[in-house]
Write an enzyme that holds these catalytic residues in place. Structure first.
Site, PDB file in Angstrom:
ATOM      1  N   HIS A   1      22.299   9.170  -5.564  1.00 56.43           N
ATOM      2  CA  HIS A   1      22.765  10.563  -5.518  1.00 56.43           C
ATOM      3  C   HIS A   1      21.868  11.295  -4.527  1.00 56.43           C
ATOM      4  O   HIS A   1      20.676  11.474  -4.778  1.00 56.43           O
ATOM      5  CB  HIS A   1      22.672  11.196  -6.909  1.00 56.43           C
ATOM      6  CG  HIS A   1      22.991  12.661  -6.929  1.00 56.43           C
ATOM      7  ND1 HIS A   1      24.043  13.188  -7.642  1.00 56.43           N
ATOM      8  CD2 HIS A   1      22.403  13.719  -6.318  1.00 56.43           C
ATOM      9  CE1 HIS A   1      24.084  14.498  -7.456  1.00 56.43           C
ATOM     10  NE2 HIS A   1      23.093  14.847  -6.660  1.00 56.43           N
TER      11      HIS A   1
ATOM     12  N   ARG B   1      25.867  27.391  -6.470  1.00 57.82           N
ATOM     13  CA  ARG B   1      24.832  28.185  -7.147  1.00 57.82           C
ATOM     14  C   ARG B   1      23.465  27.608  -6.810  1.00 57.82           C
ATOM     15  O   ARG B   1      23.367  26.559  -6.192  1.00 57.82           O
ATOM     16  CB  ARG B   1      25.048  28.085  -8.658  1.00 57.82           C
ATOM     17  CG  ARG B   1      25.071  26.625  -9.066  1.00 57.82           C
ATOM     18  CD  ARG B   1      25.118  26.396 -10.537  1.00 57.82           C
ATOM     19  NE  ARG B   1      25.502  25.041 -10.842  1.00 57.82           N
ATOM     20  CZ  ARG B   1      24.720  23.982 -10.813  1.00 57.82           C
ATOM     21  NH1 ARG B   1      23.461  24.116 -10.458  1.00 57.82           N
ATOM     22  NH2 ARG B   1      25.163  22.777 -11.114  1.00 57.82           N
TER      23      ARG B   1
HETATM   24  P1  ADP Z   1      30.679  16.331 -12.578  1.00 55.58           P
HETATM   25  O1  ADP Z   1      31.170  17.580 -11.917  1.00 55.58           O
HETATM   26  O2  ADP Z   1      31.263  16.143 -13.924  1.00 55.58           O
HETATM   27  O3  ADP Z   1      29.187  16.191 -12.516  1.00 55.58           O
HETATM   28  P2  ADP Z   1      30.919  14.434 -10.338  1.00 55.58           P
HETATM   29  O4  ADP Z   1      32.139  14.297  -9.529  1.00 55.58           O
HETATM   30  O5  ADP Z   1      29.747  15.137  -9.724  1.00 55.58           O
HETATM   31  O6  ADP Z   1      31.305  15.121 -11.732  1.00 55.58           O
HETATM   32  O7  ADP Z   1      30.449  12.994 -10.819  1.00 55.58           O
HETATM   33  C1  ADP Z   1      29.432  12.855 -11.783  1.00 55.58           C
HETATM   34  C2  ADP Z   1      28.816  11.478 -11.713  1.00 55.58           C
HETATM   35  O8  ADP Z   1      29.791  10.454 -11.947  1.00 55.58           O
HETATM   36  C3  ADP Z   1      28.227  11.137 -10.372  1.00 55.58           C
HETATM   37  O9  ADP Z   1      26.906  11.651 -10.220  1.00 55.58           O
HETATM   38  C4  ADP Z   1      28.244   9.621 -10.421  1.00 55.58           C
HETATM   39  O10 ADP Z   1      27.185   9.172 -11.260  1.00 55.58           O
HETATM   40  C5  ADP Z   1      29.541   9.330 -11.126  1.00 55.58           C
HETATM   41  N1  ADP Z   1      30.637   9.179 -10.145  1.00 55.58           N
HETATM   42  C6  ADP Z   1      31.520  10.122  -9.766  1.00 55.58           C
HETATM   43  N2  ADP Z   1      32.375   9.643  -8.832  1.00 55.58           N
HETATM   44  C7  ADP Z   1      32.008   8.356  -8.613  1.00 55.58           C
HETATM   45  C8  ADP Z   1      32.496   7.314  -7.748  1.00 55.58           C
HETATM   46  N3  ADP Z   1      33.542   7.488  -6.928  1.00 55.58           N
HETATM   47  N4  ADP Z   1      31.869   6.115  -7.795  1.00 55.58           N
HETATM   48  C9  ADP Z   1      30.813   5.909  -8.618  1.00 55.58           C
HETATM   49  N5  ADP Z   1      30.313   6.843  -9.454  1.00 55.58           N
HETATM   50  C10 ADP Z   1      30.893   8.051  -9.458  1.00 55.58           C
END
Ligand code: ADP
Length: 453
Positions: free
Chosen positions: A214, A297
């Site tokens: 991340h 934010r």
């Molecule tokens: P939220 O808004 O609920 O935090 P995100 O879209 O930021 O949702 O995704 C949260 C987490 O889910 C990411 O930090 C990652 O760990 C996992 N994740 C999301 N999309 C993917 C993907 N395409 N492949 C692998 N992991 C994913």
């Protein structure tokens, strides 16, 4: 080009360490502060320091920090002309941002339209793709109702895929699908959950990345056309999608690679007319950045960017909201050394059970390169109603090794009694060889925890 809203009194619609952080920035800029607090937070430090303090309701956030009408009334009663929402609570609620501006006040953040666009992950991804920001490959838009069409999309993207709710957040409303045979059921279940949790059953899908990191880019944009990127943060150490330890910059990624993605983010901000602070979140795997979402934010981990750039992000938010130009060019922004943040939570370090209660001893670390952002003092009672974050230790060093060493000393100096904290978890993580090598993926911490037991 932009009108210049001027305000002299800011209502801080938040609590805890971020309320104090915002209050400090206000005072530094000569702005008066209004603290609003729930009955459970009456003894908070920023409440004592505020020019005006007003109790806005009982402990339950729904009746205090999430009560938009109550907050607007509080602003009117106290003569505040601007509202800073902090993080969490109403900070990414587009209707609240609109209501603040409709009441003739300044919302210290982006426009309601920007928040709304980024709050819907499908429109956010579309806007980013159009602006040249690389995204995780997937369905370009909502999944169709026809299951055969969904299957065709998934096959084209390639299994495993992740089915996600367009209105999702907080790590909820998503499901990994390994095989075509499981797709129909996963889609039906996730749509049902999304409807229940977010009132919106719309789904999309993405390729599921197996071992990503991340990595996120901080931006800061004024209303005069300046959009800056302030380097990258690596927030891969997570448990249940909650960040535990963050660092800036992202170890092992070439500065030139970060500069390229940073420029894309800044350009996207110019294109959509973004204003204020924001964060582009990416998954990074095999040298490729893939956008997943934007946070509109200030973030918990903003201090590590402040340490490595020398830019005060919260003061920047306030100045932007005043209509001031940032007065800094991208070329003026240094990326200095390395910074690490350890989030201190009142919880068991290994079972993660929350540990509310009264803190009887609270000895803070110090010395070169150490900063502590906290609202806690000895005698403070950690309430069970809110998240368990009691502070953040931030270290800075000329190199990553120095930032780690300084953090290790700080953690050894930090003494807390009366509640359990996760200091021991941080201590063990900082000694872990893989962490010290740098660049672990987002599943590393959970694997590491599972092996300990
Ligand atoms: P939220 O808004 O609920 O935090 P995100 O879209 O930021 O949702 O995704 C949260 C987490 O889910 C990411 O930090 C990652 O760990 C996992 N994740 C999301 N999309 C993917 C993907 N395409 N492949 C692998 N992991 C994913």
């Amino acid at each position: 080009m932009s009108e210049t809203p001027r305000f002299s009194r800011v209502l801080i619609a938040n609590r805890g360490e971020i309320a104090l952080r915002i209050q400090r920035a206000c005072r530094q800029l000569g702005l008066e502060t209004v603290a609003v607090y729930s009955e459970a937070d009456a003894d908070s430090r920023h409440v004592q320091e505020a020019d005006v303090a007003l109790c806005i309701g009982p402990a339950a956030a729904a009746r205090s920090y999430l009560d938009a009408d109550g907050l607007l009334l509080a602003a009117r009663l106290t003569g505040a002309q601007a509202i800073h929402p902090g993080y969490g609570f109403l900070s990414e609620n587009a209707d609240f941002a609109d209501a603040v501006e409709a009441a003739g006040l300044t919302f210290i953040g982006p426009t309601g339209a920007s928040i709304r666009m980024m709050g819907d992950k499908i429109t956010a991804k579309r806007a980013m793709r159009d602006a040249g920001v690389p995204c995780v490959p997937g369905s370009d838009g909502p999944l169709p109702a026809d299951m055969d069409a969904v299957k065709a999309i998934a096959l084209q993207v390639g299994f495993p895929v992740i089915v996600k709710a367009s209105g999702g957040g907080g790590g909820r409303g998503m499901r990994v699908v390994e095989r075509e045979a499981d797709l129909a059921q996963a889609v039906a279940l996730t749509a049902k959950e999304a409807q229940q949790a977010f009132g919106n059953p719309t789904l999309y899908l993405e390729r599921f990345m197996q071992k990503p990191r991340h990595v996120e880019i901080q931006v800061l944009c004024d209303t005069h056309g300046t959009a800056l990127w302030l380097g990258a943060r690596d927030c891969s150490l997570q448990r249940r999608h909650q960040k535990v330890l963050e660092e800036a910059s992202a170890p092992g990624i070439a500065p030139q690679t970060i500069a390229e993605i940073g420029e894309r983010c800044a350009e996207a901000c110019r294109r959509i007319g973004y204003r204020g602070a924001g964060t582009f979140e990416f998954l990074y795997e095999d040298g490729v950045f893939a956008f997943i979402e934007m946070n509109t934010r200030v973030q918990v981990e903003h201090p590590i960017t402040e340490e490595t750039t020398g830019i005060d992000i919260v003061a920047g938010q306030l100045r932007i909201a005043q209509g001031d130009p940032l007065g800094v060019a991208q070329a003026d922004i240094p990326l200095l050394g390395h910074s690490i943040e350890c989030r201190l939570n009142a919880e068991d370090p290994f079972t993660f059970m929350p540990s509310p209660g009264t803190i009887t001893r609270w000895d803070l670390p110090g010395g070169p390169g150490i900063r502590v952002d906290t609202h806690v003092v000895a005698g403070y009672t950690v309430q069970p109603y809110y998240d368990s974050l009691i502070g953040k230790i931030i270290s800075h060093g000329a190199t990553r090794a120095e930032a780690i060493a300084r953090m290790q000393v700080a953690l050894a100096e930090m003494k807390v009694e009366g509640v359990s904290t996760n200091i021991a978890l941080h201590r063990d993580l900082l000694a872990d060889p893989d962490f010290r090598r740098g660049g672990v993926d987002i599943h590393y911490l959970e694997r590491w925890l599972a092996q300990r037991t």
